[in-house]
Design an enzyme around this catalytic site. Sequence first.
Site, PDB file in Angstrom:
ATOM      1  N   SER A 231       0.453  -1.535   0.911  1.00 55.59           N
ATOM      2  CA  SER A 231      -0.163  -0.332   0.279  1.00 55.59           C
ATOM      3  C   SER A 231       0.909   1.317  -0.264  1.00 55.59           C
ATOM      4  CB  SER A 231      -0.783  -0.418   1.245  1.00 55.59           C
ATOM      5  OG  SER A 231      -0.174   0.013   2.868  1.00 55.59           O
ATOM      6  N   GLY A 233      -0.745   4.689  -0.421  1.00 55.76           N
ATOM      7  CA  GLY A 233      -1.493   5.980   0.357  1.00 55.76           C
ATOM      8  C   GLY A 233      -2.497   6.099  -0.739  1.00 55.76           C
ATOM      9  N   GLY A 236      -2.439   4.535  -4.304  1.00 57.43           N
ATOM     10  CA  GLY A 236      -3.392   3.453  -3.968  1.00 57.43           C
ATOM     11  C   GLY A 236      -2.694   1.729  -2.867  1.00 57.43           C
ATOM     12  N   GLY A 262      -5.744   0.252   6.747  1.00 53.40           N
ATOM     13  CA  GLY A 262      -4.594  -0.868   5.857  1.00 53.40           C
ATOM     14  C   GLY A 262      -5.398  -2.272   6.185  1.00 53.40           C
ATOM     15  N   ASP A 263      -5.926  -2.315   7.906  1.00 53.94           N
ATOM     16  CA  ASP A 263      -6.502  -3.705   7.946  1.00 53.94           C
ATOM     17  C   ASP A 263      -7.920  -4.177   6.391  1.00 53.94           C
ATOM     18  OD1 ASP A 263      -4.591  -3.881   9.797  1.00 53.94           O
ATOM     19  OD2 ASP A 263      -6.138  -1.919  11.179  1.00 53.94           O
TER      20      ASP A 263
END
Length: 319
Positions: A231, A233, A236, A262-263
């Site tokens: 990832s 930010g 993408g 993120g989770d």
Amino acid sequence: MANVVTLTLNPALDMTVRVDGLQLGEVNSGQSLQTDAGGKGVNVASFLADWGRDEPGGLNVTATGLLGADNAAPFETLLRSKGITDAFVRVPGSTRVGVKLSDHAAQETTDINLPGLSASPEHLEAVRARLRERAAQPGVFVLAGSLPPGVPGELYAELAAELRAAGAYVALDTSGAALTAVLNAATLPQLVKPNIHELEAALGRTLGTEAEVLAAAHELLSRGAEVVAVSQGEQGALIVTAAGAVRAVPPRVQVVSTVGAGDAMVAGLVASHLTGSDLPDAARRATSFSVGNITRLGAHLPPRSELDGYAAQVQVSVL
């Protein structure tokens, strides 16, 4: 019914304070306060429970790890309300608190993460016993978050190897010494999802171009990983498998809080694995989970129709 088990060894009570126009070093007026049971594995379990309610056949979600006995009530309430099986090992003391300062005006969130409870060898062995018990059934195991004080950095690497040997599908989302140990181990999880800074730190080198990120991902694939999602930010995420690579860029939305984004992506990738989605669809789903999460406080997904709308707006480029 599919089985998912999430491991959170360092959960947190997330205290989110809305402070629009936050000025460091000044007296600020807060607009609201919300406290949520959190920690990366707890969040993944919460997202998957939301998604599983609308999935044909359902989803059996279990959350395990270490939980302070003195303030376990918010976690128990969350797990019970979402139908998540509570397999946490209670330890003496209180689960740590994480403070999140959410500036809606700037669409920024500042995290202050406090250290967690120390874990004894006996408590860790109790957690491992619960993982072994559940590994007797086919399923997905998500190892997520930081390790508390006293836990060796190699623990996730050991657990990933044990679970894969038992036939489980293993997903990992961690950082620091724990991620470095996993990436240096002989057996990697099937799914690895670092952000770009975590991956650079674990590999000990800068990944300044897309080609360098792709090369790093292919290194991990050559050593046993099946999906590497990096990832980045607002740029993408780069998601790489043996079948190819894509970049998924999210649509612009009003950001309420970035905590848990993120989770949510991990949860979306796990959901895609369970449904056998191809790579572009998996990228859309995972990104839609993240977008849905950042439009609200807490680890909750919007209704399926809203998620589908976000997924349709995700820009997926085949690399």
